[in-house]
Design a protein around this motif. Structure first.
Motif, PDB file in Angstrom:
ATOM      1  N   GLY A 313       0.790  -1.227   0.000  1.00  0.00           N
ATOM      2  CA  GLY A 313       0.000   0.000   0.000  1.00  0.00           C
ATOM      3  C   GLY A 313       0.822   1.278   0.000  1.00  0.00           C
ATOM      4  O   GLY A 313       0.266   2.367   0.095  1.00  0.00           O
ATOM      5  N   SER A 314       2.137   1.167  -0.132  1.00  0.00           N
ATOM      6  CA  SER A 314       2.919   2.412  -0.141  1.00  0.00           C
ATOM      7  C   SER A 314       2.990   3.017  -1.541  1.00  0.00           C
ATOM      8  O   SER A 314       3.227   4.203  -1.690  1.00  0.00           O
ATOM      9  CB  SER A 314       4.304   2.211   0.484  1.00  0.00           C
ATOM     10  OG  SER A 314       5.054   1.249  -0.200  1.00  0.00           O
ATOM     11  N   ILE A 315       2.762   2.211  -2.581  1.00  0.00           N
ATOM     12  CA  ILE A 315       2.516   2.772  -3.924  1.00  0.00           C
ATOM     13  C   ILE A 315       1.007   2.680  -4.168  1.00  0.00           C
ATOM     14  O   ILE A 315       0.417   1.617  -4.023  1.00  0.00           O
ATOM     15  CB  ILE A 315       3.278   2.007  -5.023  1.00  0.00           C
ATOM     16  CG1 ILE A 315       4.776   2.290  -4.920  1.00  0.00           C
ATOM     17  CG2 ILE A 315       2.768   2.391  -6.408  1.00  0.00           C
ATOM     18  CD1 ILE A 315       5.607   1.587  -5.988  1.00  0.00           C
ATOM     19  N   SER A 340      -5.910  -5.649  -8.179  1.00  0.00           N
ATOM     20  CA  SER A 340      -7.328  -5.297  -8.068  1.00  0.00           C
ATOM     21  C   SER A 340      -7.680  -4.634  -6.731  1.00  0.00           C
ATOM     22  O   SER A 340      -8.863  -4.489  -6.418  1.00  0.00           O
ATOM     23  CB  SER A 340      -8.216  -6.515  -8.350  1.00  0.00           C
ATOM     24  OG  SER A 340      -7.683  -7.665  -7.782  1.00  0.00           O
ATOM     25  N   GLN A 341      -6.671  -4.192  -5.970  1.00  0.00           N
ATOM     26  CA  GLN A 341      -6.974  -3.499  -4.712  1.00  0.00           C
ATOM     27  C   GLN A 341      -7.708  -2.186  -4.980  1.00  0.00           C
ATOM     28  O   GLN A 341      -7.367  -1.460  -5.909  1.00  0.00           O
ATOM     29  CB  GLN A 341      -5.677  -3.156  -3.976  1.00  0.00           C
ATOM     30  CG  GLN A 341      -4.873  -4.326  -3.488  1.00  0.00           C
ATOM     31  CD  GLN A 341      -3.559  -3.857  -2.905  1.00  0.00           C
ATOM     32  OE1 GLN A 341      -3.475  -3.565  -1.728  1.00  0.00           O
ATOM     33  NE2 GLN A 341      -2.546  -3.750  -3.742  1.00  0.00           N
ATOM     34  N   ASP A 342      -8.659  -1.869  -4.098  1.00  0.00           N
ATOM     35  CA  ASP A 342      -9.395  -0.609  -4.231  1.00  0.00           C
ATOM     36  C   ASP A 342      -8.501   0.607  -4.080  1.00  0.00           C
ATOM     37  O   ASP A 342      -8.686   1.624  -4.739  1.00  0.00           O
ATOM     38  CB  ASP A 342     -10.488  -0.537  -3.149  1.00  0.00           C
ATOM     39  CG  ASP A 342     -11.710  -1.336  -3.581  1.00  0.00           C
ATOM     40  OD1 ASP A 342     -11.787  -1.652  -4.783  1.00  0.00           O
ATOM     41  OD2 ASP A 342     -12.545  -1.649  -2.706  1.00  0.00           O
ATOM     42  N   ARG A 343      -7.535   0.507  -3.164  1.00  0.00           N
ATOM     43  CA  ARG A 343      -6.717   1.695  -2.866  1.00  0.00           C
ATOM     44  C   ARG A 343      -5.728   2.006  -3.979  1.00  0.00           C
ATOM     45  O   ARG A 343      -5.066   3.044  -3.950  1.00  0.00           O
ATOM     46  CB  ARG A 343      -5.985   1.502  -1.543  1.00  0.00           C
ATOM     47  CG  ARG A 343      -4.986   0.348  -1.562  1.00  0.00           C
ATOM     48  CD  ARG A 343      -4.368   0.127  -0.201  1.00  0.00           C
ATOM     49  NE  ARG A 343      -3.548  -1.081  -0.186  1.00  0.00           N
ATOM     50  CZ  ARG A 343      -2.959  -1.585   0.884  1.00  0.00           C
ATOM     51  NH1 ARG A 343      -3.101  -0.970   2.046  1.00  0.00           N
ATOM     52  NH2 ARG A 343      -2.230  -2.678   0.815  1.00  0.00           N
ATOM     53  N   LEU A 344      -5.587   1.075  -4.953  1.00  0.00           N
ATOM     54  CA  LEU A 344      -4.659   1.314  -6.064  1.00  0.00           C
ATOM     55  C   LEU A 344      -5.377   2.000  -7.220  1.00  0.00           C
ATOM     56  O   LEU A 344      -6.453   1.572  -7.636  1.00  0.00           O
ATOM     57  CB  LEU A 344      -4.073  -0.015  -6.551  1.00  0.00           C
ATOM     58  CG  LEU A 344      -3.217   0.074  -7.823  1.00  0.00           C
ATOM     59  CD1 LEU A 344      -1.929   0.838  -7.553  1.00  0.00           C
ATOM     60  CD2 LEU A 344      -2.920  -1.310  -8.381  1.00  0.00           C
ATOM     61  N   GLN A 358      -8.212  -4.837 -18.073  1.00  0.00           N
ATOM     62  CA  GLN A 358      -9.545  -5.092 -17.507  1.00  0.00           C
ATOM     63  C   GLN A 358      -9.608  -4.775 -16.013  1.00  0.00           C
ATOM     64  O   GLN A 358     -10.693  -4.597 -15.459  1.00  0.00           O
ATOM     65  CB  GLN A 358      -9.944  -6.556 -17.744  1.00  0.00           C
ATOM     66  CG  GLN A 358     -10.129  -6.852 -19.228  1.00  0.00           C
ATOM     67  CD  GLN A 358     -10.458  -8.313 -19.478  1.00  0.00           C
ATOM     68  OE1 GLN A 358     -11.253  -8.902 -18.770  1.00  0.00           O
ATOM     69  NE2 GLN A 358      -9.838  -8.892 -20.486  1.00  0.00           N
ATOM     70  N   LEU A 359      -8.454  -4.721 -15.357  1.00  0.00           N
ATOM     71  CA  LEU A 359      -8.416  -4.399 -13.925  1.00  0.00           C
ATOM     72  C   LEU A 359      -8.191  -2.912 -13.678  1.00  0.00           C
ATOM     73  O   LEU A 359      -8.165  -2.463 -12.531  1.00  0.00           O
ATOM     74  CB  LEU A 359      -7.290  -5.196 -13.240  1.00  0.00           C
ATOM     75  CG  LEU A 359      -7.408  -6.720 -13.267  1.00  0.00           C
ATOM     76  CD1 LEU A 359      -6.114  -7.366 -12.786  1.00  0.00           C
ATOM     77  CD2 LEU A 359      -8.576  -7.170 -12.405  1.00  0.00           C
TER      78      LEU A 359
ATOM     79  N   LEU B  96      -0.041 -12.993   6.438  1.00  0.00           N
ATOM     80  CA  LEU B  96      -1.301 -12.339   6.785  1.00  0.00           C
ATOM     81  C   LEU B  96      -1.151 -10.822   6.906  1.00  0.00           C
ATOM     82  O   LEU B  96      -2.114 -10.086   6.750  1.00  0.00           O
ATOM     83  CB  LEU B  96      -1.846 -12.914   8.109  1.00  0.00           C
ATOM     84  CG  LEU B  96      -2.244 -14.395   8.033  1.00  0.00           C
ATOM     85  CD1 LEU B  96      -2.630 -14.917   9.407  1.00  0.00           C
ATOM     86  CD2 LEU B  96      -3.408 -14.592   7.060  1.00  0.00           C
ATOM     87  N   THR B  97       0.065 -10.374   7.211  1.00  0.00           N
ATOM     88  CA  THR B  97       0.255  -8.931   7.378  1.00  0.00           C
ATOM     89  C   THR B  97       0.834  -8.283   6.124  1.00  0.00           C
ATOM     90  O   THR B  97       1.197  -7.122   6.136  1.00  0.00           O
ATOM     91  CB  THR B  97       1.180  -8.626   8.568  1.00  0.00           C
ATOM     92  OG1 THR B  97       2.435  -9.282   8.327  1.00  0.00           O
ATOM     93  CG2 THR B  97       0.593  -9.112   9.878  1.00  0.00           C
ATOM     94  N   GLY B  98       0.900  -9.063   5.036  1.00  0.00           N
ATOM     95  CA  GLY B  98       1.553  -8.572   3.823  1.00  0.00           C
ATOM     96  C   GLY B  98       0.920  -7.339   3.209  1.00  0.00           C
ATOM     97  O   GLY B  98       1.555  -6.600   2.480  1.00  0.00           O
ATOM     98  N   ARG B  99      -0.359  -7.088   3.510  1.00  0.00           N
ATOM     99  CA  ARG B  99      -1.049  -5.948   2.933  1.00  0.00           C
ATOM    100  C   ARG B  99      -0.843  -4.663   3.722  1.00  0.00           C
ATOM    101  O   ARG B  99      -1.385  -3.636   3.395  1.00  0.00           O
ATOM    102  CB  ARG B  99      -2.551  -6.231   2.860  1.00  0.00           C
ATOM    103  CG  ARG B  99      -2.933  -7.097   1.701  1.00  0.00           C
ATOM    104  CD  ARG B  99      -2.605  -6.418   0.379  1.00  0.00           C
ATOM    105  NE  ARG B  99      -2.888  -7.302  -0.726  1.00  0.00           N
ATOM    106  CZ  ARG B  99      -4.095  -7.505  -1.208  1.00  0.00           C
ATOM    107  NH1 ARG B  99      -5.116  -6.878  -0.692  1.00  0.00           N
ATOM    108  NH2 ARG B  99      -4.272  -8.325  -2.205  1.00  0.00           N
TER     109      ARG B  99
END
Lengths: 702, 173
Positions: A313-315, A340-344, A358-359, B96-99
């Motif tokens: 999540g840092s990028i 497909s993460q929402d925060r990306l 498509q993603l 489990l903490t990878g995100r």
């Protein structure tokens, strides 16, 4: 475009430039890479820029940097015409570089044919043409190379004068090779000792030796260390910088060389050294910005690490141009989750709606070659100009045009407040690039669009000293490895730790070639009772990358319509499998089902082509509730610590039959997937693939 | 040979103690590397490289046990290996903490410890090498010359990984 630029501005303001990443390709033009590098490194100030060249050519660059302090190909395609011995290491040239292969076939069919040595676990067309074919166990290339080198040294097939005058590191190399006997290598690699000796003898007796290296080394365990040992063969034999004596550390894509040169792939433009402050200052001068604006506190982030930063999540903004990580990256289940993460905020710029597109949050339709103008440089440094022939369809625009639009919307400025990107056309971008290369190894200052028009390409360096380009570099042992000039101080090939500048300076003060020794390490994933096979992936002649284009060419699609899995006749017999059986191949990462082709592959090894994704299935970008067909469902997330190239060719796998054959598999019969039985219908193009070409007599010489 | 034997048996020499200390610290370093590997399985390069270079320390432990025999020591040649029952649990926990970004701060702390431990081991090798020279023990000196460079590579690795990841970890939350 406003959404793309707006999200970039927002993130840079909120979370800093390191929350923005770029993942590009080996298929754009030079002008586009250079512009992208400038926008990302010089404008936004992020270190996260890489290309899918990471998957295909990163080890070529890394190996050249280790041995010669700098990227840049020592060989030339013309070496094929002069060599008396050609070694192809993990390089199925007949399927990956077909035109180049015909040049070798010409030699083989002519007078004084060269001898070929092939290293490949599959019985490829190259292996069939070779005098010696070594088919090592996957993951043991360093062991193999060390044993060959030791034989060469033991027999004194070395150029002592060359070693003395032009190299450092010979003592360390000799010491390292002590334990690497032919017998030990034969055992570890599973190759007959007599074949190893014969290969060493051929290489040792060569007077004009050409070596080429590709994915069999680059995408395997200890990639850089193995590729470097090929360089070492040439260095100890003094076979560099003259006709027929070359190394071609090959590239996998048409413009991969430009991605590397232009600073769009984890390097800085024109082979500048990120850990040399003078180089950064010089780049800042060219771009008219403050040196602090160019992130260089560490090497530019490689693709696998960029994906890791997206994962944690840092990028939060990833801009993908002309590549398809949702099929081409390892461990696809993980990759789909990451993308497909929402925060990306994912931007994809491509010519078709790929699995990755498509993603995406935004898809930018781009033009392809023929619809835009630009230059590209091939593996032997030859620069070509590719002119626009037709208009791009619909809303599609040239990648350069889109990038320039992006830069304008970001309002990027130099230190005097003028626009940072100072060009509007491809030709102006090329002129900007030319200035950037002045005095660097890849010197383009003697080139221009006008000079490139009409001829058939010019090899850099092209400057005042070499006004018509240079067929060979490193002539007479003149390297670019001086500490002040070199692109890289190298890395520890086991740990990946960069060599400190002071350490390099004391090792190689006079800029010689570096003989870098490497110890063999066992592969990271070994076969077990549960996963008894070794899985390798690779290309077939008829498809490219993820079939984005070739899957849409009917004749190519018909020649290789669906995924298959290859196993040896011995394994098939032991398991009770027959040609065409439906197998489920499993690793801890996933499952793929494919029809069996019983081929000439090494026993204990399975092969899957990596081209097949999901864009032409109902599910679109992922397996549809059942087994996948993309080889990368199975591959391991692991990479070479020095080149950061993912390891696609050393995974442990299981295979079971889940369906009986309904006829032979549809794998091509004309290639490395040639069946061992003759009862399979031959692959042919059919009437629609026939072309007739007539040469009018124009009165020209040829 | 006679002189070496003579020096080895010199009353009060502390070679045995130095060997024991290094045997212990190499063992600890191997364990620390395997711990970092398990703890950071989602950082794939850390996971694999830490395992590869833990093997160097394991080999050093074996060499030290071998040479220790000459000094009347009975050192265990088998270092701690990666088959500890906790390893899979640790690896699962990290997946489990990878995100999340925060756990990456732990990576910096763990690398710092590796660097510190490896620096200690490096100095221990320095002491042993000097001793070996003074005692003209070529065999012991040879072991030092072969093992010590790998300790330095372990140290440089930890340093390089800190350098590579620190900015992203500290600045981009």
């Amino acid at each position: 475009m406003e959404a793309v630029a707006g999200r970039t501005r927002e993130l840079v303001a909120e979370r800093g430039p390191s929350s923005v990443g770029f993942y590009t390709t080996g298929q754009l033009f030079l002008e586009e890479y250079y512009t992208l590098g400038l926008i990302a490194h010089g404008g936004i100030g992020t270190n996260h820029v890489d290309g899918n060249t990471r998957l295909c050519t990163a080890t070529a660059a890394a190996a050249l940097k280790e041995s010669f302090g700098c990227d840049g190909q020592p060989g030339s395609y013309t070496d094929i015409d002069h060599a008396d011995t050609i070694c192809l290491y993990g390089h199925n040239m007949a399927e990956t570089q077909t035109v180049l292969w015909t040049r070798i076939l010409d030699r083989l069919a002519g007078p004084n044919p060269p001898q070929l040595v092939c290293v490949d676990p599959r019985l490829t067309p190259v292996a069939e043409a070779a005098r010696v074919h070594l088919a090592p166990r996957p993951g043991t290339n360093v062991m193999l190379m060390n044993a060959l080198l030791r034989e060469i040294l033991d027999h004194g097939w070395v150029d002592r004068d060359y070693l003395e005058a032009h190299t450092v590191g010979f003592a360390e190399l000799s010491k390292m090779l002590d334990g690497y006997t032919v017998e030990r290598a034969a055992e570890v690699c599973g190759v007959p000792p007599s074949d190893l000796r014969e290969a060493a003898r051929i290489i040792g007796a060569a007077e004009r030796l050409l070596s080429t290296v590709l994915q069999g080394f680059y995408q395997s365990h200890q990639a850089t260390a193995a590729a470097v040992q090929v360089n070492n063969v040439h260095i100890v034999r003094g076979m560099l910088g003259k006709a027929g004596c070359g190394i071609l550390q090959m590239n996998g894509q048409p413009t991969a060389q430009n991605t590397r040169e232009c600073g769009a792939d984890g390097d800085l433009p024109a082979f500048r050294n990120w850990s040399n402050d003078a180089h950064i200052a010089d780049l800042a001068r060219v771009w008219n910005i403050d040196p602090m604006d160019i992130p260089h506190y560490t090497s530019p982030t490689h693709a696998m690490q960029i994906m890791r930063y997206v994962e944690d999540g840092s990028i939060r903004f990833l801009y993908v141009t002309a590549t398809n990580p949702a099929v081409s990256m390892p461990e696809l289940r993980r990759m789909r989750e990451i993308l497909s993460q929402d925060r990306l905020f994912l931007v994809v710029q491509d010519i078709f709606l790929s699995e990755t597109a498509q993603l995406a949050d935004v898809v930018l339709p781009a033009a392809t070659w023929g619809e835009k103008t630009g230059t590209f440089t091939n593996v032997d440094r030859t620069v070509h100009l590719s002119e626009k022939a037709v208009e791009p369809p619909g809303e599609a625009r040239a990648d350069l045009e889109i990038l320039l639009d992006y830069a304008r919307r970001l309002d990027l400025r130099d230190k005097d407040g003028a626009p940072l990107v100072k060009w509007r056309t491809a030709e102006e971008a090329f002129d900007g690039w030319r200035e950037c290369t002045r005095g660097r190894p890849c010197d383009y200052t003697g080139l221009s669009y006008d000079k490139l028009r009409g001829g058939s390409g010019i090899q850099w360096p092209c400057n005042d000293e070499h006004p018509d380009g240079a067929e060979h570099i490193y002539v007479a042992g003149d390297f670019w490895s001086h500490p002040d000039h070199c692109e890289s101080y190298g890395r520890d090939m086991v740990t990946g730790a960069p060599v400190e500048p002071s350490e390099y300076r004391s090792l190689n003060p006079d800029g010689k070639a570096i003989l870098k020794a490497a110890e063999y390490l066992p592969p990271h994933e070994m076969p077990s009772e549960e996963f008894p096979f070794q899985l390798i992936t690779g290309r077939t002649l008829y498809h490219f990358h993820t079939r984005t284009k070739t899957g849409r060419a009917p004749q190519l699609q018909a020649a290789a319509p669906e995924v298959w899995v290859e196993a040896s006749a011995a394994d098939a017999e032991e398991q009770g499998w027959t040609e065409g059986d439906l197998l489920r191949v499993t690793t801890p990462r996933g499952e793929v089902s494919a029809r069996l082709r019983v081929s000439g592959i090494r026993q204990g090894v399975l092969f899957l082509p990596f081209h097949y994704g999901y864009w032409d299935t109902d599910a679109g970008h992922r397996p549809d509730g059942s087994d996948g067909r993309a080889a990368n469902e199975l591959t391991l997330t692991d990479w070479d610590p020095a080149s950061k190239q993912p390891i696609f060719k050393t995974a442990a796998a299981a295979a079971h039959r889940i369906g009986a054959a309904e006829g032979p598999s549809l794998a091509p019969t004309t290639t490395g997937s040639r069946p061992v039985t003759t009862e399979v219908p031959a692959t042919s193009g059919g009437p629609t693939a026939l072309a007739e070409e007539r040469f009018e007599n124009t009165g020209a010489a040829r | 040979m006679r002189a070496r034997q003579l020096l080895r048996s010199l009353h009060g020499n502390k070679v045995g103690a130095a060997l024991e200390e290094l045997h212990r610290s190499e063992n600890d370093l191997a364990a620390a590397l395997l711990h970092v590997s398990d703890q950071h399985k989602v950082d794939h390069e850390i996971f694999y490289v830490a395992r590869d270079i833990a093997r160097w320390s394991q080999e050093h432990v074996r060499r030290l046990a071998e040479v220790g025999g000459d000094y009347g020591l009975d050192l265990d040649p088998d270092a701690e290996d990666d088959a500890t029952p906790l390893a899979p649990i640790k690896q699962k926990g990290t997946e489990l903490t990878g995100r999340f970004h925060e756990p990456t701060l732990l990576l910096l702390a763990d690398l710092r410890r590796i660097h510190r431990d490896a620096a200690g081991v490096s100095l221990d090798w320095e002491v042993l090498a000097q001793t070996a020279q003074a005692m003209q023990d070529r065999e012991l000196l040879g072991v030092c010359q072969e093992c010590h460079p790998e300790t330095l590579r372990q140290m440089r690795w930890a340093n390089a990984k800190v350098k590579e990841t620190a900015a992203q970890i500290m600045v981009t939350g």
